[in-house]
Design an enzyme around this catalytic site. Structure first.
Site, PDB file in Angstrom:
ATOM      1  CG  HIS A 366      -1.949  -1.033   1.114  1.00  0.00           C
ATOM      2  ND1 HIS A 366      -3.282  -0.943   0.640  1.00  0.00           N
ATOM      3  CD2 HIS A 366      -2.084  -2.185   1.662  1.00  0.00           C
ATOM      4  CE1 HIS A 366      -4.082  -1.885   0.689  1.00  0.00           C
ATOM      5  NE2 HIS A 366      -3.248  -2.713   1.337  1.00  0.00           N
ATOM      6  CE  LYS A 557      -6.019  13.790   0.075  1.00  0.00           C
ATOM      7  NZ  LYS A 557      -6.140  12.724  -0.983  1.00  0.00           N
ATOM      8  NE  ARG A 558      -3.517  10.259   9.823  1.00  0.00           N
ATOM      9  CZ  ARG A 558      -2.919   9.316  10.807  1.00  0.00           C
ATOM     10  NH1 ARG A 558      -3.656   8.324  10.903  1.00  0.00           N
ATOM     11  NH2 ARG A 558      -1.902   9.675  11.329  1.00  0.00           N
ATOM     12  CE  LYS A 563      -2.295  10.950   2.768  1.00  0.00           C
ATOM     13  NZ  LYS A 563      -2.791  10.019   1.863  1.00  0.00           N
ATOM     14  CB  THR A 665     -10.167   4.916  -1.392  1.00  0.00           C
ATOM     15  OG1 THR A 665      -9.734   5.628   0.251  1.00  0.00           O
ATOM     16  CG2 THR A 665      -9.627   3.666  -1.766  1.00  0.00           C
ATOM     17  CE  LYS A 669     -13.869   6.152   0.659  1.00  0.00           C
ATOM     18  NZ  LYS A 669     -12.991   6.008   1.983  1.00  0.00           N
TER      19      LYS A 669
HETATM   20  C1  26V Z   1       2.351   1.913   8.266  1.00  0.00           C
HETATM   21  C2  26V Z   1       2.548   1.804   9.694  1.00  0.00           C
HETATM   22  C3  26V Z   1       4.002   1.852   9.917  1.00  0.00           C
HETATM   23  C4  26V Z   1       3.978   1.315  11.375  1.00  0.00           C
HETATM   24  C5  26V Z   1       2.922   1.943  12.250  1.00  0.00           C
HETATM   25  C6  26V Z   1       1.703   1.706  11.597  1.00  0.00           C
HETATM   26  C7  26V Z   1       1.565   1.652  10.412  1.00  0.00           C
HETATM   27  C8  26V Z   1       0.357   1.820   9.639  1.00  0.00           C
HETATM   28  C9  26V Z   1       0.109   1.960   8.475  1.00  0.00           C
HETATM   29  C10 26V Z   1       1.123   1.825   7.492  1.00  0.00           C
HETATM   30  C11 26V Z   1       1.134   2.012   6.085  1.00  0.00           C
HETATM   31  C12 26V Z   1       0.015   2.823   5.599  1.00  0.00           C
HETATM   32  C13 26V Z   1      -0.131   2.595   3.940  1.00  0.00           C
HETATM   33  C14 26V Z   1      -1.358   3.082   3.530  1.00  0.00           C
HETATM   34  O1  26V Z   1      -2.550   3.584   4.364  1.00  0.00           O
HETATM   35  N1  26V Z   1      -1.665   3.283   2.558  1.00  0.00           N
HETATM   36  C15 26V Z   1      -2.680   3.813   1.808  1.00  0.00           C
HETATM   37  O2  26V Z   1      -3.498   2.503   1.132  1.00  0.00           O
HETATM   38  C16 26V Z   1      -4.560   3.254   0.698  1.00  0.00           C
HETATM   39  C17 26V Z   1      -5.308   1.573   0.410  1.00  0.00           C
HETATM   40  O3  26V Z   1      -4.649   1.119  -0.676  1.00  0.00           O
HETATM   41  C18 26V Z   1      -4.409   3.790  -0.560  1.00  0.00           C
HETATM   42  O4  26V Z   1      -5.627   4.267  -1.297  1.00  0.00           O
HETATM   43  C19 26V Z   1      -3.425   5.167  -0.234  1.00  0.00           C
HETATM   44  O5  26V Z   1      -3.004   5.893  -1.243  1.00  0.00           O
HETATM   45  C20 26V Z   1      -2.359   4.688   0.656  1.00  0.00           C
HETATM   46  O6  26V Z   1      -1.556   5.861   1.131  1.00  0.00           O
END
Ligand code: 26V
Length: 820
Positions: A366, A557-558, A563, A665, A669
């Site tokens: 992701h 978004k975050r 971003k 996403t 929406k």
């Molecule tokens: C990484 C970590 C690192 C450790 C701590 C907790 C944590 C939690 C999440 C992540 C990875 C997050 C990646 C993410 O959210 N990617 C998003 O995924 C969406 C669904 O595929 C996508 O639409 C977004 O573009 C993408 O940023």
């Protein structure tokens, strides 16, 4: 043998009368109140139980059907499920929305107020967690035997408050009043072990075996949350694990030992499921996070294999009956755990176990951002999961052996693909473990998958061509259109029939109405009503008066540098400066709405939030500006806020540096709800453009290739800044304290990050962004043209239903059938 029992009898009817009876019964028998002293929350609980009963009646038959038909099961393993509220959605899925609403209103209760009492399940950070929730909805709606596995965090995503413009976090104790949607399963409980040591010995047959011993144990207890599919035929579930101390089950310990000590120990082991990590950018080696990952992996694998073994004795059937989807690398320990259980506990031969493991697992990536890629220090790994480390070393050894055989002499290749990074501190690379241990690896949008193949996983692409594939994300039209935007849904259904809810490509039927005057008027009226509603909430909650005649320009978004919320702010400041310089000029009035949480430790992201609020303060209170420009920061952006904002958006800001946003996403929406996108050639924007047409969006900026080229050549922001007076002026205003007179150097670091380095190339894209915004204004002056394009956006978004996404996973990765 399992008995083939009588068909489950449905005891409950769905007419208004029966539902009113259920509501009254639950208020008395489940909540313990009567209508005289019931609060709105009590009524919410009664309503939730009323709906839950009807979900349960459809749930048990689903599970029996799967069992009787020996269906292949799909397990979606995810550390995050960002579900949001459930009540309205469950009502819609079951087709009892009108009846429940009527029953509630007939009792003179306020339906919206009752729905508003539900605390949302925010067990996720953002995109990755929300995708997991959309995919669960689609799996159930497509009659796929798909189950989620995750963690039942006591504290999900934090609540964001804004104090003096700054983000302040507070924990959200979402379970405080009880969660009516979960079923605790005290009987479904597994031990999870940590630490200890490994002893190797020869068994009676002379086989070398490993025994993992002297471990500490924590128990994982299941809580099941039903997931009703649209139409109510299939109800799947999400199984969430909660950590419980083993002490509770070990009375000896209490009796013999020190009672107080025992209870203290108990608390400590229960911290494992205490809180969701709220940062999705930096994966810093936090031991607790690592333990959380193994905790939910170990419990889930025990559960999956127990279910498999109930029906099968032949391990060869495992990949035919079980598909495990890894949502990012967070559950990548599945690969090592499955190997451990098969080899150490069931005594399968290594190669046999490895074949079964690989054919069962698949991995979804992701993000390409290097700071989000998980690696764990070998030292820590060895201390917490010594046997798993041995297994990973062996997997690595055999994998590298094979690579060496195929590419003799290429030691650089070996170093690059190794599961263990050797530069500096030795670390296990979880993405490499996931790739090597899976039969399929996918990205979440075409451009993202292409970049995976050409950058971070290029070696793997050469070693196993065809393994990496694309599955463009989607969103569930049930939550994001049908439930969130009833006005638009009604219009769509009148135009194309009801089928669009499960066959979103039928929205195509709206194309022919894009020039229909009457449809225009009704479509525009729906958008206006949605804007009115949002404006009202903004007025009430934030005290900002926004004009419904202004263009609602939305970025939700975050908050992340990549971003580029800052680019949005640069546009706002530019617009503000133009208005100040020429107050009588006729401009298209704008309301810029921004929302999102910053990771608590992400100082720069928090500073961006403060800047947005500082700019809002100045702009919104400048009498020269009036309705021409308003800036609103929506606090605590979450699923429920998204449901309010998406339908009211007219312009969707998707402006990440090309090559950085895997998919997005929110872009889907908003477009589905009739917003036009202003965006870069990034993530799913590219495919949205293929569908809706470049004429119906505002795409701008460097391409991913151009971005890469600039980075290689060394980008100098100074040149872009000196070439653009308005950019220079905007940066000067921010950097010199125009918006922060109380602390004039507050934003110096922000501006310096842009003037030296500018990692995300804001200054390179700025002129093109401003030009695109001018095209937005020009089009907005022609309401008919705008509406026509908005209708075409809705009409052409069929591809982005998560039903399509799930159907592709089912066909290409899981090997299961779908009902459409
Ligand atoms: C990484 C970590 C690192 C450790 C701590 C907790 C944590 C939690 C999440 C992540 C990875 C997050 C990646 C993410 O959210 N990617 C998003 O995924 C969406 C669904 O595929 C996508 O639409 C977004 O573009 C993408 O940023």
């Amino acid at each position: 043998m399992r008995r083939v029992g009588p068909p489950v009898v449905r005891l409950l009817d769905d007419d208004v009368e029966s539902i009113r009876y259920s509501l009254a019964s639950h208020l008395l028998y489940s909540v313990g109140k009567d209508p005289v002293n019931a609060t709105a929350r009590d009524w919410f609980m009664a309503a939730a139980y009323t709906v839950r009963d009807r979900v349960s009646e459809r749930w048990m038959p689903t599970l029996n059907r799967y069992y009787d038909q020996d269906q292949k099961r799909v397990y979606y393993m995810s550390m995050e499920f960002l579900i949001g509220r459930t009540l309205s959605n469950a009502m819609i899925s079951l087709g009892i929305y009108d009846q429940v609403k009527t029953a509630i209103e007939e009792m003179n209760l306020d339906f919206d107020e009752i729905v508003g009492w539900e605390v949302e399940a925010a067990l996720g950070n953002g995109g990755l967690g929300r995708l997991a929730a959309c995919l669960l909805d689609s799996m159930a709606s497509l009659d796929v035997a798909g189950f989620g596995y995750g963690i039942r965090y006591d504290y999900g995503m934090f609540t964001q408050h804004v104090e003096h413009g700054w983000q302040v976090e507070s924990p959200e104790n979402w379970l405080r009043y009880g969660n009516p949607w979960e079923f605790p399963r005290p009987g479904v409980i597994y031990p999870v072990r940590f630490g200890g040591r490994v002893v190797h010995y020869k068994d009676v047959l002379g086989q070398t075996r490993a025994q993992w011993m002297d471990t500490e144990e924590v128990m994982a207890m299941a809580y099941d949350v039903p997931v009703p599919g649209y139409g109510g035929k299939t109800v799947n579930h999400l199984r969430l694990w909660s950590a419980k101390s083993t002490r509770e089950f070990d009375l000896k310990y209490f009796n013999a030992g020190n009672y107080i000590e025992a209870v203290r120990d108990k608390n400590e082991s229960e911290t494992l499921s205490k809180v969701l990590y709220p940062s999705d950018i930096t994966s810093r080696g936090k031991e607790l996070r690592f333990k959380q990952e193994y905790f939910f992996v170990a419990a889930s694998i025990q559960d999956i294999l127990a279910r498999f073994r109930k029906a099968h004795s032949d391990w060869n059937k495992l990949p035919e009956r079980v598909a495990v989807q890894l949502n990012d690398t967070h559950p990548a320990l599945v690969v090592a755990e499955l190997m451990r259980v098969l080899v150490d506990e069931h005594h399968l031969e290594w190669n046999h176990a490895w074949d079964l493991t690989r054919r069962s697992c698949a991995y979804t990536n992701h993000t390409l951002l290097p700071e989000a890629l998980e690696t764990w220090p070998v030292d820590m790994f060895e201390r917490i999961l010594p046997r798993h480390l041995e297994i990973i070393f062996r997997i690595n050894h055999e994998f590298l052996q094979e690579v060496r055989h195929r590419h003799p002499g290429d030691s650089d290749l070996l170093r690059r693909v190794s599961l263990v990074g050797e530069d500096g501190e030795r670390r296990v690379r979880m993405a490499h473990l996931a790739v090597v241990g899976s039969h399929k690896v996918n990205g979440v949008a075409a451009i993202h998958t292409g970049l995976m193949k050409s950058t971070i996983f290029s070696d793997f692409e050469h070693l196993s061509p065809g393994k990496i594939n694309n599955k463009t994300n989607g969103v569930t039209p049930r939550r994001w259109v049908l439930a969130a935007n009833p006005g638009l849904s009604k219009l769509i259904t009148e135009a194309v029939g009801e089928g669009w809810v499960t066959h979103l490509d039928r929205l195509k039927g709206l194309e022919k109405l894009a020039d229909d005057k009457d449809f225009h008027a009704r479509f525009a009226a729906v958008k206006r009503a949605n804007k009115q509603h949002l404006a009202q909430v903004i007025g009430q909650r934030l005290g900002v008066d926004v004009s419904v005649d202004s263009l609602f320009d939305v970025q939700i978004k975050r908050i992340h540098e990549y971003k580029r919320q800052l680019l949005n702010v640069l546009h706002v400041v530019t617009r503000y400066a133009r208005i100040r310089a020429n107050p009588t000029v006729d401009v298209v009035p704008r309301t810029v709405i921004i929302g999102g949480k910053a990771a608590p430790g992400y100082i720069l992201a928090k500073l961006i939030i403060k800047l947005i609020n500082d700019v809002a303060d100045v702009v919104n209170n400048d009498p020269l500006v009036g309705d021409k420009l308003k800036v609103v920061f929506v606090p605590n952006y979450n699923v429920s806020t998204a449901e309010l904002v998406m339908p009211a958006a007219e312009l969707s800001e998707q402006i990440s540096t090309a090559g950085t946003e895997a998919s997005g996403t929110g872009n889907m929406k908003m477009s589905m709800n009739g917003a036009l996108t202003i965006g870069t050639w990034d993530g799913a924007n590219v495919e949205i453009c293929e569908e809706v047409g470049e004429d119906n969006m505002f795409l701008f900026g460097l391409t991913a290739q151009e971005v890469a080229r600039r980075r290689i050549d060394g980008y100098d922001p100074q040149i872009a800044i000196n070439a653009n007076d308005e950019l220079k002026r905007a940066l000067d205003m921010i950097g010199s304290g125009y918006f922060s007179p109380d602390q004039t150097d507050r934003y110096r670091s922000l501006v310096e990050a842009l003037t030296n380095g500018d990692t995300y190339l804001l200054t390179a894209d700025y002129p093109l962004y401003i030009a695109a915004q001018e095209r937005v204004d020009a089009l907005y002056r022609d309401p008919d043209e705008w509406t026509r394009k908005a209708i075409l956006n809705v009409a052409r978004m069929g591809k982005f239903s998560s039903d399509r996404t799930v159907a592709e996973y089912a066909r290409d990765i899981w090997g299961v059938a779908t009902n459409n």
